[in-house]
Design a protein around this motif. Structure first.
Motif, short mmCIF file in Angstrom:
data_model
loop_
_atom_site.label_atom_id
_atom_site.label_comp_id
_atom_site.label_asym_id
_atom_site.label_seq_id
_atom_site.Cartn_x
_atom_site.Cartn_y
_atom_site.Cartn_z
N LYS A 132 0.64 4.03 -3.00
CA LYS A 132 -0.29 5.20 -3.46
C LYS A 132 0.46 6.45 -3.85
O LYS A 132 0.06 7.09 -4.81
CB LYS A 132 0.31 5.21 -1.61
N PRO A 133 1.74 6.13 -4.27
CA PRO A 133 2.18 7.89 -5.09
C PRO A 133 2.01 7.10 -6.37
O PRO A 133 2.72 8.71 -7.27
CB PRO A 133 3.77 7.93 -4.31
N LEU A 134 2.08 6.09 -6.39
CA LEU A 134 1.75 5.48 -8.37
C LEU A 134 0.84 5.48 -8.88
O LEU A 134 0.17 5.53 -10.29
CB LEU A 134 3.15 4.29 -8.13
N LYS A 135 -0.08 5.44 -7.76
CA LYS A 135 -1.72 5.55 -8.10
C LYS A 135 -2.49 6.82 -9.35
O LYS A 135 -1.93 7.42 -8.92
CB LYS A 135 -2.57 4.85 -7.05
N PRO A 136 -3.22 6.48 -9.68
CA PRO A 136 -3.64 7.38 -10.74
C PRO A 136 -4.86 8.36 -9.71
O PRO A 136 -4.88 9.44 -10.22
CB PRO A 136 -4.32 6.38 -12.54
N ASP A 137 -4.95 7.67 -8.82
CA ASP A 137 -5.74 7.97 -8.07
C ASP A 137 -7.45 8.46 -8.86
O ASP A 137 -7.77 9.82 -8.77
CB ASP A 137 -5.27 9.62 -6.87
N PHE A 138 -8.01 7.99 -9.93
CA PHE A 138 -9.36 8.01 -10.33
C PHE A 138 -10.49 7.88 -9.11
O PHE A 138 -10.67 7.38 -8.17
CB PHE A 138 -10.08 6.75 -11.24
N ALA A 184 1.36 -1.22 0.14
CA ALA A 184 -0.07 0.11 0.09
C ALA A 184 0.84 1.43 0.48
O ALA A 184 0.30 2.53 -1.08
CB ALA A 184 -1.04 -0.18 0.93
N LYS A 185 1.45 1.66 0.83
CA LYS A 185 2.41 2.74 1.07
C LYS A 185 3.59 2.74 -0.63
O LYS A 185 3.71 3.67 -0.93
CB LYS A 185 3.96 2.74 1.90
N GLN A 186 3.39 1.54 -1.16
CA GLN A 186 4.36 1.76 -3.17
C GLN A 186 3.79 2.66 -3.21
O GLN A 186 3.67 3.03 -4.69
CB GLN A 186 5.48 0.61 -3.44
#
Length: 288
Positions: A70-76, A66-68
């Motif tokens: 979070k910064p890579l997700k596109p956050d749709f 989850a920590k890795q």
């Protein structure tokens, strides 16, 4: 401001979904389309929550941790149905990586650059965080979630005809018409912030909002509950309903018969997102 204690409704769970971080949903006929903010896919369910299919929005894979991730997700965080029934998924804009959208038509997906629009909107908010969207009264409305610095909740009004032209060019530009601030109360001492917008069959405009103990548009916090609200034609709050149990409602949609569907995010990858409905919602009549 309306008193939350005066109006409370119980969420009734219909199903557990295949995604853990459900963030937005759209009803089209008998299909329910679902996004998650930490996934690269769009999923289709029946209106009762039975899984049907999955469509890849972006290529690649995300880390399991989850920590890795979070910064890579596109956050749709937003999903809306356009007048021609194409679907538009929008990233939140809370980081540079989260300024992508996806235009979905049948089996094809086109990546949309949201940077021109989001850069323009960033000049109006301390922390941009787009969490919902809907086509309403000939405009495209976006929900700015005020869970960061300044607690700036707002409804952003875009020129729909300009948006549709922009999409043909693979981007969204500064089609801004107006920004309407929305003053939301606190829930158990925690400020409420917008999470989605949806239009009921009557034409009434609804929103969901959650009270999450965080001062960041990036970092999650403990959720103390959520509400369902209704806005009039001037985007003033005319109804506010407290939802129980206390879950983080992230997505809202209406079926053709007027029944709402809602999804929650437990901020835990091991917990499947629940699909809820509400019994006994008293929907306002269409405004003239």
């Amino acid at each position: 401001m309306l008193n939350l204690a005066d109006n409370v409704l119980a969420l009734r769970q219909l199903a557990s979904l295949r995604l853990s971080a459900a963030s937005a949903l759209v009803c089209q006929g008998q299909s329910l389309w679902l996004l998650a903010d930490d996934a690269l896919v769009l999923q289709r369910y029946s209106l009762s929550g039975d899984w049907q299919a999955e469509q890849i929005l972006l290529p690649g894979t995300l880390p399991v941790d989850a920590k890795q991730r979070k910064p890579l997700k596109p956050d749709f965080e937003a999903l809306l149905s356009l007048p021609d029934d194409r679907l538009l998924a929008l990233g939140s804009g809370s980081t540079e990586r989260r300024c992508r959208g996806c235009l979905v038509e049948a089996d094809s997906v086109r990546v949309i650059d949201l940077s021109p629009l989001y850069q323009a909107l960033a000049g109006h908010f301390q922390e941009l965080n787009i969490e919902g969207g809907v086509v309403c009264r000939g405009q495209l409305l976006l929900a700015q979630r005020g869970n960061g610095r300044g607690r700036e909740n707002a409804v952003v009004l875009l020129d729909l005809s300009r948006v549709l032209r922009d999409l043909e060019n693979g981007q969204l530009s500064a089609a801004l018409l107006q920004i309407v601030p929305l003053q939301l109360p606190e829930l158990d001492g925690v400020p409420l912030s917008l999470t989605d917008l949806s239009v009921a069959p009557s034409g009434a405009l609804y929103f969901s909002a959650t009270a999450e103990a965080t001062e960041s548009s990036y970092l999650d916090g403990a959720c103390v509950g959520s509400v369902l609200g209704c806005l009039d034609e001037h985007l003033a709050i005319v109804e506010l309903t407290l939802l129980r149990p206390a879950v983080k409602i992230e997505g809202l949609a209406f079926q053709a018969d007027g029944r709402p569907l809602l999804v929650a995010d437990a901020d835990d990858p091991a917990v499947a997102s629940p699909l809820f409905t509400l019994d006994g919602l008293s929907e306002p009549a269409r405004s003239n």
